[in-house]
Design a protein around this motif. Structure first.
Motif, mmCIF file in Angstrom:
data_model
loop_
_atom_site.group_PDB
_atom_site.id
_atom_site.type_symbol
_atom_site.label_atom_id
_atom_site.label_comp_id
_atom_site.label_asym_id
_atom_site.label_seq_id
_atom_site.Cartn_x
_atom_site.Cartn_y
_atom_site.Cartn_z
ATOM 1 N N ALA A 26 60.271 10.674 26.602
ATOM 2 C CA ALA A 26 60.543 11.898 26.149
ATOM 3 C C ALA A 26 62.655 12.072 25.515
ATOM 4 O O ALA A 26 62.849 11.036 26.433
ATOM 5 C CB ALA A 26 60.597 13.043 26.999
ATOM 6 N N ILE A 27 62.483 12.626 24.428
ATOM 7 C CA ILE A 27 63.987 12.613 24.727
ATOM 8 C C ILE A 27 64.883 13.280 25.516
ATOM 9 O O ILE A 27 64.485 14.658 25.648
ATOM 10 C CB ILE A 27 64.792 13.169 22.895
ATOM 11 N N ILE A 28 66.111 12.556 25.915
ATOM 12 C CA ILE A 28 66.822 12.884 27.228
ATOM 13 C C ILE A 28 68.303 13.697 26.897
ATOM 14 O O ILE A 28 69.458 13.931 27.798
ATOM 15 C CB ILE A 28 66.712 12.775 28.435
ATOM 16 N N TYR A 29 68.548 12.915 25.897
ATOM 17 C CA TYR A 29 69.948 12.990 25.486
ATOM 18 C C TYR A 29 70.103 12.183 24.539
ATOM 19 O O TYR A 29 69.850 11.555 24.233
ATOM 20 C CB TYR A 29 70.989 12.398 26.031
ATOM 21 N N LYS A 53 76.155 13.418 37.202
ATOM 22 C CA LYS A 53 75.177 13.594 36.085
ATOM 23 C C LYS A 53 74.883 13.206 34.948
ATOM 24 O O LYS A 53 74.349 12.449 34.734
ATOM 25 C CB LYS A 53 75.718 15.355 34.966
ATOM 26 N N ILE A 54 76.211 12.286 34.865
ATOM 27 C CA ILE A 54 75.417 10.754 33.877
ATOM 28 C C ILE A 54 75.322 10.180 34.574
ATOM 29 O O ILE A 54 74.187 9.633 33.929
ATOM 30 C CB ILE A 54 77.162 10.417 33.128
ATOM 31 N N GLU A 55 75.882 9.573 35.717
ATOM 32 C CA GLU A 55 75.231 8.398 36.373
ATOM 33 C C GLU A 55 73.801 8.926 36.617
ATOM 34 O O GLU A 55 72.641 7.381 36.306
ATOM 35 C CB GLU A 55 75.912 8.539 37.731
ATOM 36 N N ARG A 56 72.626 9.845 36.711
ATOM 37 C CA ARG A 56 71.842 10.286 37.138
ATOM 38 C C ARG A 56 70.867 9.599 35.699
ATOM 39 O O ARG A 56 69.954 9.625 35.880
ATOM 40 C CB ARG A 56 71.152 11.485 37.418
ATOM 41 N N MET A 57 71.549 10.659 34.855
ATOM 42 C CA MET A 57 70.820 10.025 32.921
ATOM 43 C C MET A 57 70.176 8.834 33.334
ATOM 44 O O MET A 57 69.525 8.973 32.099
ATOM 45 C CB MET A 57 71.477 10.666 32.372
ATOM 46 N N VAL A 58 71.833 7.978 33.046
ATOM 47 C CA VAL A 58 71.667 6.130 32.747
ATOM 48 C C VAL A 58 70.477 5.548 33.804
ATOM 49 O O VAL A 58 69.760 4.927 33.140
ATOM 50 C CB VAL A 58 72.940 6.063 33.009
ATOM 51 N N LYS A 60 67.399 6.471 34.025
ATOM 52 C CA LYS A 60 66.591 7.444 33.956
ATOM 53 C C LYS A 60 65.714 6.624 32.475
ATOM 54 O O LYS A 60 64.968 6.554 31.913
ATOM 55 C CB LYS A 60 66.201 8.440 33.250
ATOM 56 N N ILE A 61 67.474 6.206 31.917
ATOM 57 C CA ILE A 61 66.969 5.621 30.221
ATOM 58 C C ILE A 61 66.549 4.948 30.578
ATOM 59 O O ILE A 61 66.574 3.522 30.941
ATOM 60 C CB ILE A 61 68.196 4.917 29.909
ATOM 61 N N ARG A 62 65.548 4.224 29.020
ATOM 62 C CA ARG A 62 64.060 3.025 29.199
ATOM 63 C C ARG A 62 64.456 2.461 27.357
ATOM 64 O O ARG A 62 64.402 1.811 27.507
ATOM 65 C CB ARG A 62 63.017 3.825 29.117
ATOM 66 N N ARG A 63 65.295 3.496 26.847
ATOM 67 C CA ARG A 63 65.663 3.121 25.676
ATOM 68 C C ARG A 63 66.032 3.919 24.501
ATOM 69 O O ARG A 63 66.220 5.116 25.021
ATOM 70 C CB ARG A 63 64.270 2.889 24.562
#
Length: 624
Positions: A26-29, A53-58, A60-63
């Motif tokens: 899924a697109i998260i950002y 916020k960005i720390e949490r997002m990073v 979750k990034i898989r690609r």
């Protein structure tokens, strides 16, 4: 497998938009960058303070993926389009629907107005935009109202002429009060046409006029007024910019471009909807004999892609002319139910957009080469490693088995299948243990393997090879365990006179895979190798599949009710009884008349429930 660190090295130092995906793809950002290389790498640098916020997002990034643009402004417009289309979780500041404003001129009215609009409707009005800055649009509308003395009220003219007093704008000389009949329709229309000319891009006269007014105010030492004109000049410049990412015609079109080498081709498709580039996709094609040019590839792709897609736009922009253009146009027009045009733009924003699609196709092709190489290493390459380690000539199909139980309760077995290093989920199988009582994993495994291969032998005897998946035997059997589990499997195979290699996946005291057990010896395997990682994935998948099945069985047991044991009481009547009486105890204490009057119940079913609870051997405290 997407290697983030490797992909970061390939980022171009060009403006564009980057798109972050999570483990479910899924697109998260979505973000924009002047330099994709610098901006995207910043997310993965531990030395930077990125905020919680960005720390949490990073994490979750898989690609990630990206689209290259020719300028930061184009990246901004594309970013807004993608955010509005996909609503990524972490784009909290840009998630609403107010991303793109329009300027609306109500030319269908007798005395038109210039308005701010968030939507484009089919109401015969003229729309300009969408634009990137709502503030600039509002400033421009304010400017047009001041310069051309346009009305802003909602009065229906000329019907309401003279019914009310003129508003404040008339008194401060910003409106000529058509509501009072102080300006004729022809003169007012001339002012509206001048405003439309400005919105169409002829803004030099307005700029010259503003500059003159700014200088005049400055010479008169009216600096506050001069600053106001200066800011309005800046807003005009921002609104007047032409952007190829968003077109003014508001139409639907697809943009196609191809990149190719001697083996593969990638077609990049940009989807423009309502004049906005809202997304893209790319498609990989194997080069066939005769497909020696971009034109040939596009010709073939058009036929395949648009035979299956549900939506066909009015225009399809191509990188170059194709051989069957007229024939394909006719075919697509028939499918769409309206005329479809295949065009090769030669200049302007459309031609630039085709160039942009081609640039991105070239990048995808380069990435695909690397991705294919890595994928082959993870799958076919890993299988070859395992075959070499075990001394086997070739492995195509592998089957792995696992047993799951809790203190012997509802023991189950799982069978997962991998072909050429990839899971083949259609061939997975579940087994509920029938002949073994208690927590005996070895005996349970023997039952599972016996049932699996006896079933396969029956299918082979009945010539069901094409229909039955059990008839396909593996090149290697993988057991979740060491010597004991391998011995159980070999015993079954010997009994069934089958010759299939059996390998155990051995774990250490910390439940981590440490090696393989094959031919009565434990074979160490390099932890960093692709073969080791494939074995680990297979082992985890077999365990997951067994656990999920076991969990589903436990859930079914837990929702069993004593009411299910009453003849004639099915799910509908059980639910009706529980809705009325709320508990089994209340059902037990209910009278025959109360039971019979319950929804979905009849006299016979009521008597069955009543006699069940009031017979001599009834349980005094029934439980769920």
């Amino acid at each position: 497998m997407f290697d983030i660190q490797e992909e970061l090295k390939k980022l171009p130092a060009k403006p564009g938009v980057y798109i972050m995906h999570d483990e479910k793809d899924a697109i998260i950002y979505v973000g924009k960058a002047v330099s994709l290389k610098n901006r995207v790498r910043q997310y993965f640098q531990t030395s930077r303070n990125k905020g919680p916020k960005i720390e949490r997002m990073v994490t979750k990034i898989r690609r990630f993926e990206y689209i290259v643009t020719d300028s930061e402004l184009e990246a901004l417009v594309l970013e807004c389009n993608l955010i509005k289309e996909h609503r990524p979780k972490y784009n909290t500041m840009l998630k609403d629907d107010k991303t793109y404003p329009f300027i609306k001129v109500t030319v269908q009215e007798e005395y038109p107005r210039v308005l701010f609009s968030r939507t484009m409707k089919k109401d015969k009005a003229k729309y300009f935009g969408p634009y990137t800055s709502a503030g600039a649009v509002k400033d421009t509308i304010e400017l047009l109202v001041k310069l051309f003395k346009l009305r802003t009220c909602n009065r229906v003219l000329p019907r309401d002429t003279g019914k009310e007093r003129p508003c404040l704008n008339y008194h401060i000389k910003q409106c000529k009060a058509p509501c009072q009949g102080y300006v004729d329709q022809e003169s007012y229309r001339e002012q509206i046409n001048a405003a439309i000319e400005f919105l169409n891009g002829n803004y030099k006269p307005v700029q010259n006029r503003l500059k003159a007014q700014m200088e005049e105010a400055s010479e008169a030492l009216d600096f506050e007024r001069a600053i106001e004109y200066r800011e309005l000049l800046r807003s005009v410049a921002q609104v007047a910019q032409k952007q190829k990412i968003t077109s003014d015609d508001g139409g639907d079109k697809d943009i196609l471009a191809v990149a190719m080498d001697d083996r593969d081709a990638v077609v990049q498709v940009f989807f423009v909807r309502g004049g906005k580039l809202i997304g893209r996709d790319h498609f990989r094609l194997d080069i066939t004999e005769g497909a020696d040019s971009e034109s040939t590839v596009l010709n073939s792709f058009l036929k395949q892609f648009y035979s299956g897609t549900p939506f066909i736009p009015r225009e399809i922009m191509l990188q170059e002319e194709i051989q069957d253009r007229k024939l394909i146009e006719e075919w697509l027009s028939g499918r769409r139910g309206g005329k479809v045009y295949l065009k090769v733009p030669q200049r302007g924003s459309k031609e630039k957009l085709v160039e942009l699609a081609q640039k991105n196709a070239e990048m995808v092709l380069a990435q695909d080469r690397e991705k294919i190489r890595r994928e082959e290493g993870r799958t076919i390459g890993a299988v070859k490693e395992i075959a070499k380690l075990l001394g086997l000539k070739e492995i195509v199909r592998m089957e792995a088995f696992d047993i799951s139980n809790i203190s012997g309760f509802a023991s189950v077995g799982s069978m997962v299948v991998y072909e050429k290093g990839k899971p083949k989920r259609s061939d997975y199988r579940k087994f509920r243990i029938k002949t073994v009582i208690g927590p005996n994993d070895y005996a349970s495994m023997e039952e599972v393997l016996t049932r699996r291969f006896e079933h396969g032998q029956r299918e082979q005897e009945e010539n069901k090879e094409e229909l039955g998946r059990f008839s396909r035997f593996p090149d290697l059997i993988l057991m979740d365990g060491g010597k004991g589990q391998v011995s159980s499997a070999l015993h079954v195979l010997e009994k069934l006179q089958l010759n299939i290699p059996v390998c155990g996946m051995v774990k250490d005291d910390n439940h981590r895979t440490r090696g393989l057990y094959f031919n009565n010896e434990e074979i160490p395997i390099e932890r960093s190798s692709e073969g080791f990682m494939l074995i680990t994935r297979i082992q985890d998948e077999a365990h997951r599949f067994a656990i999920e099945y076991h969990r589903s069985l436990r859930s079914k047991e837990q929702v069993h009710s004593v009411l299910d044991d009453i003849p004639g009481i099915g799910q509908t009547r059980r639910k009706a009884l529980m809705r009325r009486f709320r508990s089994v105890e209340a059902v037990r204490d209910a009278s025959l008349e109360e039971l019979a009057s319950t929804e979905s119940m009849n006299q016979a079913s009521a008597e069955a429930v009543y006699s069940f609870f009031h017979k001599e051997n009834a349980v005094s405290e029934p439980k769920l």
